[in-house]
Enzyme design. Structure first.
Site, PDB file in Angstrom:
ATOM      1  N   LYS A 105       0.818  -1.226   0.000  1.00  0.00           N
ATOM      2  CA  LYS A 105       0.000   0.000   0.000  1.00  0.00           C
ATOM      3  C   LYS A 105       0.847   1.269   0.000  1.00  0.00           C
ATOM      4  O   LYS A 105       0.465   2.273  -0.601  1.00  0.00           O
ATOM      5  CB  LYS A 105      -0.956   0.044   1.186  1.00  0.00           C
ATOM      6  N   GLY A 134      -6.471  -6.402   3.835  1.00  0.00           N
ATOM      7  CA  GLY A 134      -6.021  -7.803   3.839  1.00  0.00           C
ATOM      8  C   GLY A 134      -6.892  -8.691   2.977  1.00  0.00           C
ATOM      9  O   GLY A 134      -6.965  -8.528   1.752  1.00  0.00           O
ATOM     10  N   GLU A 190       3.992  -4.233  15.656  1.00  0.00           N
ATOM     11  CA  GLU A 190       5.395  -4.245  15.238  1.00  0.00           C
ATOM     12  C   GLU A 190       6.280  -3.721  16.364  1.00  0.00           C
ATOM     13  O   GLU A 190       5.820  -2.965  17.222  1.00  0.00           O
ATOM     14  CB  GLU A 190       5.576  -3.301  14.032  1.00  0.00           C
ATOM     15  N   LYS A 205      -3.860   3.346   2.883  1.00  0.00           N
ATOM     16  CA  LYS A 205      -4.999   2.560   2.391  1.00  0.00           C
ATOM     17  C   LYS A 205      -6.133   3.499   1.942  1.00  0.00           C
ATOM     18  O   LYS A 205      -6.787   3.267   0.927  1.00  0.00           O
ATOM     19  CB  LYS A 205      -5.464   1.596   3.483  1.00  0.00           C
TER      20      LYS A 205
HETATM   21  N1  HSE Z   1       0.072  -3.329  10.028  1.00  0.00           N
HETATM   22  C1  HSE Z   1      -1.229  -3.494   9.477  1.00  0.00           C
HETATM   23  C2  HSE Z   1      -2.259  -3.607  10.578  1.00  0.00           C
HETATM   24  C3  HSE Z   1      -1.383  -4.713   8.602  1.00  0.00           C
HETATM   25  O1  HSE Z   1      -1.922  -3.543  11.776  1.00  0.00           O
HETATM   26  O2  HSE Z   1      -3.408  -3.755  10.254  1.00  0.00           O
HETATM   27  C4  HSE Z   1      -0.836  -4.544   7.238  1.00  0.00           C
HETATM   28  O3  HSE Z   1      -1.508  -3.565   6.529  1.00  0.00           O
END
Ligand code: HSE
Length: 436
Positions: A105, A134, A190, A205
């Site tokens: 994205k 997703g 993360e 997005k």
């Molecule tokens: N890091 C994103 C989330 C997923 O936490 O939804 C990948 O787009």
């Protein structure tokens, strides 16, 4: 049986999911395609780490060119992520006549115009369903089944990390920092969650969705961006008392010929279907002029759900290839010549309802002072609450407003924050009632 040959670039979590689809669902795909999809090469700098899937050693290479330029590859799946070298890889694949499927994205939000122009010139397809939501087929829905509609609005919960954190704060009354730390320990967030919690991932997005829905190019800088790090447990509690939940929403609307493009924490009514989207799930609600409201819900991330979206694109391209029908469905729902730069509404011009929270001394006349400033800016109060302040010097005053211009709210708050009775900078959260 005819064959369509696929090369995979990037063998991380989603790459392993793609390999699993080939291994587990090959008959499903060939029954539906009338041809065989074959994975002919996988390129990654690291081809020794165990990804939990068996791969013939001959498929693996550390040389990206063996996917990007090899004559035996028809479709390239780009799962490298980030801007570079992903951008160069995709452009090289296109230059060599490969069709491209990507989940990237960030790349599309920033370089979508360049990449799609190159693809159109070369007569190849670029598809990117997995980049938004997703496994949720939102881009296909907009491009295919809903394609006769003018879209009025789109609201999305598009980041699982933020939704997981806000859901747990709501369920447990826990503080943001506590839940974030826990989410990182459990692998839901993360190690560096900045892109997620500050809303950048959601903005990428939204930029893609705005182009598909409204036929407009949008620079990331034009999207108003606020993340969730400033949301406190106390705001979540007050929201509940007023019958609302707080969600990080991506919002796109067409208002008087202008496009609203914003990502921020938003109070939505507890009975709105989007309010029930909890944990790492994503959902998108859009309104078309003929179809009315439509909501899609599902797993916004994760190995298998994302691989499902990636491989759905591969199947769509393979179907077109087998019928010599490249370019049948425009990548961004519109013919490229129909995509323009529509005016983006300045944030201070938007009209919304607002939740306002003030921290003040507990003294007669305080509410009157605040109400006077709001009144001077034409801001109407719809509801108000002041929990009793016991054994403390300060109290919270919470006000829900009627619709007001953002510029007026900001000016009023700046003036209120100068009042001697106000002890802390005031907080506000926008309220969205149009999605019940
Ligand atoms: N890091 C994103 C989330 C997923 O936490 O939804 C990948 O787009």
């Amino acid at each position: 049986m005819q064959e369509v040959r696929v090369g995979l670039l990037g063998f991380g979590t989603i790459g392993a999911g793609v390999v699993r689809v080939f291994q587990h669902n090959a008959p499903v795909m060939s029954d539906r395609l009338g041809a065989t999809l074959k994975l002919v090469r996988i390129a990654d700098l690291d081809i020794t780490t165990d990804r939990g899937v068996e791969v013939e050693p001959g498929l693996l290479t550390t040389d990206a060119d063996q996917v990007l330029t090899a004559p035996e590859v028809d479709v390239v799946i780009e799962l490298v992520g980030g801007y570079e070298p992903a951008r160069s890889f995709v452009l090289k694949a296109i230059e060599h006549g490969k069709h491209v499927v990507t989940a990237n994205k960030a790349l599309l939000a920033k370089y979508g115009d360049e990449i799609l122009a190159a693809a159109s010139k070369k007569g190849v397809e670029v598809m990117f369903e997995a980049s938004v939501g997703g496994g949720i087929p939102i881009l296909s829905a907009i491009k295919e089944n809903l394609c006769v509609n003018r879209f009025r609005s789109i609201f999305g919960i598009l980041n699982g990390t933020c939704n997981y954190i806000l859901s747990r704060m709501t369920e447990e009354g826990a503080a943001f920092a506590t839940v974030l730390r826990d989410a990182q320990q459990q692998g839901y967030a993360e190690a560096d969650p900045t892109f997620d919690i500050e809303g950048v991932d959601t903005a990428h997005k939204l930029a893609i969705l705005l182009t598909l829905c409204f036929g407009t190019q949008v620079d990331l800088e034009q999207i108003h961006l606020e993340g969730i790090s400033q949301i406190s447990a106390v705001d979540i509690q007050f929201a509940r008392q007023f019958g609302y939940k707080i969600k990080l929403l991506a919002i796109g609307k067409e208002v008087d010929g202008e496009i609203e493009a914003r990502v921020h924490p938003t109070m939505i009514p507890q009975n709105a279907p989007l309010a029930d989207v909890d944990g790492v799930f994503n959902a998108v609600r859009l309104v078309g002029d003929f179809v009315g409201p439509v909501m899609l819900y599902g797993q916004g991330a994760g190995r298998d759900a994302t691989a499902s979206a990636v491989m759905g694109d591969v199947m769509a391209i393979a179907r077109n290839l087998l019928k010599n029908a490249v370019g049948r469905t425009p990548a961004r729902a519109h013919q490229e010549w129909a995509i323009s730069r529509r005016p983006i509404r300045a944030m201070h011009e938007i009209v919304s309802r607002y939740y306002l929270r003030f921290t003040t001394v507990d003294r007669p006349g305080v509410v009157a002072q605040i109400a006077r400033v709001l009144g001077n800016f034409g801001i109407g109060i719809s509801s108000m609450m002041q929990p009793e302040g016991r054994h403390v010097d300060t109290v919270a005053i919470v006000i829900m407003t009627h619709e007001a211009r953002e510029a007026d709210i900001r000016s009023a708050l700046a003036e209120i924050d100068l009042l001697e009775v106000v002890q802390e900078q005031s907080h506000f959260i926008r309220i969205e009632n149009s999605i019940e």
